[in-house]
Design a protein around this motif. Structure first.
Motif, PDB file in Angstrom:
ATOM      1  N   GLU A  22      -4.113  21.028  30.845  1.00 36.00           N
ATOM      2  CA  GLU A  22      -3.059  22.038  30.869  1.00 36.00           C
ATOM      3  C   GLU A  22      -1.695  21.418  30.592  1.00 36.00           C
ATOM      4  N   ALA A  25      -1.435  20.574  26.872  1.00 38.27           N
ATOM      5  CA  ALA A  25      -1.261  21.752  26.025  1.00 38.27           C
ATOM      6  C   ALA A  25       0.173  22.261  26.081  1.00 38.27           C
ATOM      7  N   TRP A  87      -5.697  18.567  23.731  1.00 39.27           N
ATOM      8  CA  TRP A  87      -6.105  19.870  24.280  1.00 39.27           C
ATOM      9  C   TRP A  87      -7.096  20.554  23.344  1.00 39.27           C
ATOM     10  N   VAL A 275      -4.870  28.298  29.377  1.00 37.46           N
ATOM     11  CA  VAL A 275      -5.403  27.012  28.911  1.00 37.46           C
ATOM     12  C   VAL A 275      -6.749  26.766  29.566  1.00 37.46           C
TER      13      VAL A 275
END
Length: 275
Positions: A22, A25, A87, A275
C-alpha cells in the motif's frame, strides 16, 4: 499441491505484504502526479510562449533538477515510481484488489504495467544519478523506431506497436469518460465536493492523457506506413503537434490543462485508491 492451496498461499502472502504494498502504491501515484503536473505546465509554456523546453518526462525532470533540493526530489520520484512498479508486480503475483483481481487477464495487465513503470523508474533514477537516463522522448522514439525497422518485418512491428498505443489511448479516453475508475476508489470516504472534484480531474485528465497516447500511436503507424522513422514522435513532439490544428495553440492549452488535471487525479488516487 492443488489450485486451492496455491490460492490460499497467494492470499496469505498478500496479507503479509499489504502494508508495504500500500505504501509503495501511494508513493507511486504521488510521483506520477508530480511528473504529469510538470509536463502540463511545460506544455502550457509552449502554447503561450513557444518555450524551447521539452514537454515530456525529461523536461519535467530538468525542471525539478534546477530547483532547490532538486536532487532529493528526483530520488524521491524515482523511489516512488519503483514503488508503483512493485505494486503492479504484486498484483501480477498475488492478484489485484476487487472480486475479479485474480483473473489471468488482470494479472497479465498488471505485469505489463509493472514493466512499464519499472522502465520509467529506471530512467528517472538514471537521471538522478547523473547518467542522463531521461533524454528527449522524441529522440528516443525516433531511434527506437529506426532500429525496429532494421529488423526482419520491422516495419510491421512498428505498425503493430503504433496500433497498440493508439488503441490504448482510445481505451483510456473511454474508461475515463465512463468513470470506470470509480470501482477502484474508496468513494464512501469522500464528501460530495471531493467526489465532484475527483470526477473533474479523473474525466478531464484521463481523456487528455488518452488523446496524447492515441495521437502518438497514430504517428508511429504513419512512420511505419511511410517507412520514415523520423515521423514517429515522443510526447514533446506529439504535444507540439496540437498547435498545428486549425484552432492553433488552444487545443494544446486544453490538453496541457488536462495533463495537469491528471496529475491532480493521481494525487487523489494516492489518497483514495483501493490497494
Amino acid at each position: 499441491m492443488n489450485a486451492s492451496t496455491l490460492t490460499r498461499g497467494s492470499r496469505a502472502g498478500k496479507q503479509k505484504a499489504a502494508p508495504a504494498i500500500e505504501g509503495a502504491a501511494r508513493a507511486g501515484f504521488t510521483a506520477r502526479g508530480v511528473i504529469y503536473l510538470l509536463v502540463g505546465l511545460l506544455a502550457l509554456q509552449i502554447a503561450f510562449g513557444g518555450s524551447g523546453k521539452q514537454a515530456d518526462q525529461g523536461g519535467a525532470l530538468q525542471e525539478v533538477a534546477g530547483k532547490p533540493f532538486g536532487e532529493v526530489v528526483l530520488w524521491a520520484l524515482g523511489v516512488g515510481l519503483v514503488g508503483m512498479a512493485l505494486w503492479r508486480l504484486s498484483e501480477a503475483i498475488f492478484g489485484a484488489a476487487g472480486p475479479d483481481g485474480d483473473k489471468a487477464k488482470k494479472r497479465l495487465a498488471s505485469a505489463g504495467r509493472a514493466v512499464f513503470y519499472g522502465f520509467i523508474a529506471y530512467s528517472v533514477i538514471s537521471f538522478a544519478a547523473g547518467a542522463g537516463g531521461s533524454g528527449s522522448s522524441d529522440g528516443k522514439s525516433k531511434d527506437a523506431t529506426a532500429k525496429a525497422m532494421e529488423l526482419p518485418a520491422g516495419r510491421w512491428l512498428v505498425a503493430i506497436a503504433g496500433v497498440v498505443i493508439l488503441c490504448a489511448g482510445i481505451w483510456m479516453v473511454v474508461q475515463a469518460a465512463r468513470r470506470k475508475y470509480h470501482k477502484h476508489m474508496k468513494l464512501g470516504e469522500m464528501s460530495r465536493k471531493v467526489r465532484q472534484t475527483v470526477d473533474v480531474t479523473g474525466v478531464g485528465g484521463g481523456v487528455a492523457r488518452g488523446l496524447v497516447f492515441a495521437v502518438a500511436g497514430g504517428f508511429a503507424v504513419r512512420a511505419a506506413w511511410d517507412y520514415e522513422p523520423d515521423k514517429a514522435k515522443g510526447m514533446d513532439d506529439t504535444l507540439r503537434s496540437f498547435t498545428e490544428t486549425p484552432v492553433g495553440p488552444w487545443l494544446l492549452v486544453l490538453i496541457a490543462v488536462g495533463l495537469m488535471l491528471f496529475g491532480a487525479f493521481s494525487f487523489a488516487m494516492a489518497r483514495y485508491r483501493k490497494v
